[in-house]
Scaffold this motif. Structure first.
Motif, PDB file in Angstrom:
ATOM      1  N   THR A  88      -5.813   3.378   2.750  1.00  0.00           N
ATOM      2  CA  THR A  88      -5.900   2.020   2.224  1.00  0.00           C
ATOM      3  C   THR A  88      -6.382   1.112   3.357  1.00  0.00           C
ATOM      4  O   THR A  88      -5.621   0.791   4.259  1.00  0.00           O
ATOM      5  CB  THR A  88      -4.535   1.543   1.694  1.00  0.00           C
ATOM      6  OG1 THR A  88      -3.533   1.757   2.706  1.00  0.00           O
ATOM      7  CG2 THR A  88      -4.142   2.323   0.445  1.00  0.00           C
TER       8      THR A  88
ATOM      9  N   PRO B  50      -1.273   3.657   4.604  1.00  0.00           N
ATOM     10  CA  PRO B  50      -0.393   2.832   3.751  1.00  0.00           C
ATOM     11  C   PRO B  50       0.922   2.484   4.445  1.00  0.00           C
ATOM     12  O   PRO B  50       1.492   3.301   5.180  1.00  0.00           O
ATOM     13  CB  PRO B  50      -0.152   3.737   2.535  1.00  0.00           C
ATOM     14  CG  PRO B  50      -1.370   4.600   2.470  1.00  0.00           C
ATOM     15  CD  PRO B  50      -1.728   4.871   3.904  1.00  0.00           C
TER      16      PRO B  50
ATOM     17  N   THR C 255       0.831  -1.203   0.000  1.00  0.00           N
ATOM     18  CA  THR C 255       0.000   0.000   0.000  1.00  0.00           C
ATOM     19  C   THR C 255       0.868   1.256   0.000  1.00  0.00           C
ATOM     20  O   THR C 255       0.434   2.314  -0.464  1.00  0.00           O
ATOM     21  CB  THR C 255      -0.965  -0.003   1.199  1.00  0.00           C
ATOM     22  OG1 THR C 255      -0.234  -0.261   2.410  1.00  0.00           O
ATOM     23  CG2 THR C 255      -2.029  -1.072   1.021  1.00  0.00           C
TER      24      THR C 255
END
Length: 272
Positions: free
Chosen positions: A81, A92, A49
């Motif tokens: 994410t 992320p 991510t």
């Protein structure tokens, strides 16, 4: 004056936008949708991510835009994410995505001062049927909410459409997070609840811009925020999904600003 009347008076008034605002939001919304198309195509097993976040940042810079979430209230990344049981605001990192994960990709880009905000679920390879079905239900709930938008209607029309459908499919609607007005501001009035709340019901008027972004759980609706101060997860560890559009109330109904140019609104299992 009743308590309800007093509460109504305290509700902030949603800005009303004219043709310039509509044009600005169309550009910002389309660019955000194009960015999400790029991220959807890049979401594969083994991808981190963190890599998706870098891709989102580079996309924004290449198109004269800026990620609204980056450093917003201290948030450290360009996108959110949220994987599997993460409800929203997942940060992320460098952990690779795994076959069977579902991940919400949430992006808001600022273009010429206007905000386009949208999120979608992406499949990482082939995912279990229950996860795919949750995403189907959540997308349908979003689109039923969008279809309920019309001048002279109210925010509870949106919440009713979403809640009735999701609960009819034996899923639950998260109460802790909501949609919001936006335009030149990232967050503005009106607040958009994804369930019916009698004490809060705002009239819809042409020129209002806002997001509709239901979070739907396979299990119970309760969530908790982790120690990083951002990541919200389901308390029962059940799967969660979310889809989001930025919309406008028009003279005749609703306009969606964040439609995917490539038609990548919903993910699909390989070979499905």
């Amino acid at each position: 004056m009743t308590q309800q009347d007093q509460a109504t008076r305290r509700v902030p008034q949603a800005p009303i936008h004219g043709p310039e605002g509509f044009e600005g939001m169309r550009r910002a919304g389309r660019l955000t949708a194009e960015g999400l198309d790029v991220l959807m195509e890049a979401t594969q097993p083994g991808v981190t991510t963190e890599a998706l976040d870098k891709l989102a940042y580079e996309f924004a810079m290449d198109h004269g835009a800026y990620p609204a979430s980056l450093l917003y209230r201290g948030y450290p990344k360009s996108i959110c994410t949220s994987i599997n049981h993460v409800v929203c605001h997942g940060i992320p990192n460098d952990k690779p995505l795994r076959e069977g994960d579902i991940v919400n990709l949430d992006m808001c880009l600022i273009l010429d001062g206007w905000h386009g905000d949208s999120s979608r679920m992406a499949f990482v390879g082939e995912v279990p049927r229950k996860a795919a079905r949750l995403c189907e239900i959540t997308y349908e709930a979003l689109m039923r909410g969008v279809a309920a938008v019309k001048p002279g209607g109210s925010t509870n029309d949106i919440g009713r459409a979403i809640q009735t459908y999701a609960e009819g499919e034996r899923c639950s609607v998260v109460r802790d997070f909501c949609g919001h007005g936006l335009g030149r501001s990232y967050h503005d009035a009106p607040t958009i609840l994804h369930y019916v709340e009698a004490s809060y019901d705002v009239s819809l008027r042409p020129g209002q811009f806002f997001t509709i972004e239901p979070m739907i759980n396979l299990g119970r609706p309760a969530v908790k925020v982790l120690s990083d101060g951002w990541t919200a997860v389901t308390r029962d560890r059940s799967l969660s999904a979310q889809f989001e559009h930025t919309v406008a109330v028009t003279e005749t109904g609703v306009e969606i600003f964040t439609v995917s140019p490539k038609g990548l609104h919903q993910p699909a299992n390989p070979g499905a």
